[in-house]
Design an enzyme around this catalytic site. Structure first.
Site, PDB file in Angstrom:
ATOM      1  N   GLU A  92       0.820  -1.204   0.000  1.00  0.00           N
ATOM      2  CA  GLU A  92       0.000   0.000   0.000  1.00  0.00           C
ATOM      3  C   GLU A  92       0.859   1.261   0.000  1.00  0.00           C
ATOM      4  O   GLU A  92       0.523   2.259  -0.658  1.00  0.00           O
ATOM      5  CB  GLU A  92      -0.937   0.005   1.207  1.00  0.00           C
ATOM      6  CG  GLU A  92      -1.939  -1.138   1.241  1.00  0.00           C
ATOM      7  CD  GLU A  92      -3.070  -0.964   0.237  1.00  0.00           C
ATOM      8  OE1 GLU A  92      -3.115   0.083  -0.427  1.00  0.00           O
ATOM      9  OE2 GLU A  92      -3.892  -1.891   0.124  1.00  0.00           O
ATOM     10  N   ASP A 229      -4.550  -9.468  -8.559  1.00  0.00           N
ATOM     11  CA  ASP A 229      -4.884  -8.579  -9.667  1.00  0.00           C
ATOM     12  C   ASP A 229      -3.739  -7.759 -10.266  1.00  0.00           C
ATOM     13  O   ASP A 229      -3.381  -7.914 -11.434  1.00  0.00           O
ATOM     14  CB  ASP A 229      -6.045  -7.661  -9.279  1.00  0.00           C
ATOM     15  CG  ASP A 229      -5.911  -7.069  -7.867  1.00  0.00           C
ATOM     16  OD1 ASP A 229      -4.825  -7.168  -7.277  1.00  0.00           O
ATOM     17  OD2 ASP A 229      -6.903  -6.498  -7.369  1.00  0.00           O
ATOM     18  N   GLU A 354     -20.125  -5.835  -4.616  1.00  0.00           N
ATOM     19  CA  GLU A 354     -18.734  -6.220  -4.380  1.00  0.00           C
ATOM     20  C   GLU A 354     -18.444  -7.619  -4.915  1.00  0.00           C
ATOM     21  O   GLU A 354     -17.414  -7.849  -5.551  1.00  0.00           O
ATOM     22  CB  GLU A 354     -18.430  -6.134  -2.879  1.00  0.00           C
ATOM     23  CG  GLU A 354     -17.052  -6.589  -2.463  1.00  0.00           C
ATOM     24  CD  GLU A 354     -15.946  -5.618  -2.824  1.00  0.00           C
ATOM     25  OE1 GLU A 354     -14.795  -5.896  -2.452  1.00  0.00           O
ATOM     26  OE2 GLU A 354     -16.220  -4.600  -3.471  1.00  0.00           O
ATOM     27  N   GLU A 418     -12.431  -0.068 -10.083  1.00  0.00           N
ATOM     28  CA  GLU A 418     -12.086  -1.006 -11.160  1.00  0.00           C
ATOM     29  C   GLU A 418     -13.010  -0.919 -12.371  1.00  0.00           C
ATOM     30  O   GLU A 418     -12.554  -0.872 -13.518  1.00  0.00           O
ATOM     31  CB  GLU A 418     -12.053  -2.436 -10.618  1.00  0.00           C
ATOM     32  CG  GLU A 418     -10.872  -2.743  -9.730  1.00  0.00           C
ATOM     33  CD  GLU A 418     -11.034  -2.195  -8.327  1.00  0.00           C
ATOM     34  OE1 GLU A 418     -10.019  -2.066  -7.616  1.00  0.00           O
ATOM     35  OE2 GLU A 418     -12.190  -1.887  -7.932  1.00  0.00           O
ATOM     36  N   THR A 505      -1.463   0.937 -10.515  1.00  0.00           N
ATOM     37  CA  THR A 505      -2.691   0.314 -10.021  1.00  0.00           C
ATOM     38  C   THR A 505      -3.480   1.214  -9.080  1.00  0.00           C
ATOM     39  O   THR A 505      -4.616   0.903  -8.732  1.00  0.00           O
ATOM     40  CB  THR A 505      -2.371  -1.023  -9.336  1.00  0.00           C
ATOM     41  OG1 THR A 505      -3.580  -1.777  -9.161  1.00  0.00           O
ATOM     42  CG2 THR A 505      -1.698  -0.802  -7.981  1.00  0.00           C
TER      43      THR A 505
END
Length: 526
Positions: A92, A229, A354, A418, A505
């Site tokens: 992160e 991902d 979700e 996304e 990302t």
């Protein structure tokens, strides 16, 4: 539609961003994130003000100069230190803080490179493990690591863009070498599984959990959504970011993404919706995550900007020519993007769930794992000369309103970016206005069901029963992708020309660069 209408819509997005940003400034300035319902603040990402650093390039792209200047005052005062009891989560911190600093530097070329270099060096201690894979977290002062036993594919495969761009800017070879070693491991694992791929396995891809001691994948859970991902995302984007000089990244991407299309992509039994799922030991779950909705945008990016769709790996993936392989990627991008949108459109709020679970393609006591596989359907379609409609191609189906062929597992909408990222990329690379219209409809639902009075945006279920969360990624990603999608294409292209910028990302745009001949030779770049 009239350009004036789109300009007005982009302005509404800018106003909505300012509403959320002003709430953060008023109630949580300097903290990581605002708590919009309790009207408070929280430090959940190092306490360095992640919402500020993560939003630097958004502020620049939206033309919010005074807000950017105040944000820079905060950034210039940061020293990226921690108490001895804390650790910075490597993944992160890399994509949000380091990515945010580098992107803003690229857009405005100020003192941010010094801050990025400082943080990059501090985080580099996460790699001081037996295998060289990064620990989950590291203390930026004492260099104490946390969780040196296992790592997720997304964590180890999603630092290359940031560190390679930083290596290019600073000339520090250690940045390049450290993350390139991970790519070496991933490449070896992919090549070693050639025979497994030939016999029908899934190992053009990687398991999601890796042993930090041995540096090897240790499970048979395969996915493009949660846990994995962005590792797949960074293969293609790393290739493009390097000015297409790191050609092996394209090979690795084509092998992995084509394997995903072959083995994880299915057509729903009633409405013929195309979706991508996960599997354990080659057994598909038929779960479809919002997180997986980045994938059609990635396929579109690869289709439209590829240097070549040939690959040393494609011989393992069927007797297709490069143009046929490219065509399948393009068709799949359209179909999966359509499904991501349908999951929004199915809800009265216009906001997507979700997680959903699709009905199995076949029933009965014996379950055929290959039933409903899209790759088999397109093989059959092409064998008859492409006669009739291809199921799962994104075309409207007359049965669409008859039956929901999925069950909602998690109804929350967490303001994730996304689907919006894919809507933006589909519009950018196809020019089809339908994707832009859908982006606007998502924004309308977001404004109606997530906006709070004076305290910003809250993610949550499909009602005003919202979570007390003001996620920084909504400021960094969600608003940005909507804004760029609604801008006039000429304005969007002027801000970020599509052949010159690549998003990480966390939606931080990095400029395409080219390694020097000396670096290619001395650093072993390939």
């Amino acid at each position: 539609m009239d350009r004036i209408i789109w300009t007005d819509r982009a302005g509404q997005v800018k106003s909505a961003f300012l509403h959320a940003w002003n709430s953060y400034e008023k109630y949580a300035w300097g903290y990581d994130e605002v708590l919009p319902i309790s009207v408070g603040s929280t430090n959940n990402f190092n306490g360095w003000g992640v919402s500020i650093v993560d939003s630097l390039d958004t502020l620049l792209l939206l033309g919010l100069g005074p807000q950017f200047d105040r944000a820079m005052d905060h950034v210039n005062a940061l020293n990226f230190t921690q108490s001895q009891h804390d650790v910075a989560p490597f993944f992160e911190t890399t994509i949000r803080y380091l990515g945010g600093l580098l992107s803003a530097y690229a857009l405005i070329a100020n003192t941010l490179l010094t801050r990025a270099d400082q943080l990059g060096l501090a985080l580099l201690h996460a790699f001081n493990t037996t295998s060289g894979l990064p620990a989950w977290g590291v203390n930026t002062v004492t260099h104490r690591q946390q969780n040196t036993y296992s790592a997720l594919l997304a964590e180890i495969g999603s630092c290359q863009m940031e560190y390679k761009y930083l290596a290019y800017l600073t000339g520090r070879k250690e940045y390049f070498d450290t993350v390139n070693d991970i790519t070496d491991r991933m490449e070896r694992a992919q090549l070693e599984e050639e025979e497994f791929v030939r016999t029908g396995g899934l190992n053009g891809m990687w398991g999601t959990r890796w042993d930090i001691g041995s540096g090897e994948s240790v499970d048979q859970y395969i996915a493009v959504g949660a846990l994995a991902d962005s590792a797949y995302e960074y293969l293609l984007k790393g290739y493009l970011l390097s000015g297409r000089t790191e050609k092996r990244l394209l090979d690795m991407y084509l092998a992995a993404s084509t394997t995903a299309l072959q083995n994880l992509t299915y057509i729903s039994p009633t409405r013929n919706l195309l979706y991508i799922t996960d599997s354990t030991n080659a057994y598909p779950s038929h779960k479809f995550e919002h997180l997986s909705c980045f994938f059609p945008g990635l396929l579109s990016l690869g289709d439209k900007t590829r240097g070549s769709f040939g690959s040393s790996y494609t011989s393992l993936l069927g007797p297709l020519t490069p143009s046929q392989l490219r065509d399948r990627h393009s068709i799949a991008a359209q179909g999966v993007a359509e499904t991501c949108w349908v999951l929004y459109g199915d809800n009265p709020t216009g906001l997507g769930s979700e997680t959903v679970l699709f009905d199995r393609p076949t029933g009965g006591p014996t379950y055929d794992m290959s039933a409903g596989r899209w790759w088999d359907a397109i093989d059959a379609w092409e064998s008859v000369g492409r006669k009739g409609a291809l199921k799962g191609s994104g075309k409207k189906d007359k049965k669409e309103k008859i039956k929901m062929d999925y069950t909602v597992q998690d109804a929350r909408w967490l303001m994730r970016p996304e689907t919006l990222e894919s809507l933006f990329l589909m519009y950018r690379y196809t020019g089809d206005e339908v994707w832009r219209e859908r982006c606007w409809k998502v924004f309308e639902g977001m404004e109606k069901y997530s906006r709070l009075g004076q305290s910003g945006e809250g993610g949550g279920p499909k009602s005003k029963n919202l979570d007390d969360k003001g996620d920084g990624y909504a400021l960094a990603e969600t608003f940005k992708y909507i804004y760029l999608c609604l801008l006039d294409p000429s304005e969007s292209e002027a801000l970020l020309p599509k052949d010159k910028w690549i998003f990480n990302t966390e939606a931080h745009p990095f400029p395409v660069f080219e390694w020097s001949e000396r670096q290619i030779e001395e650093w072993g770049i390939r």
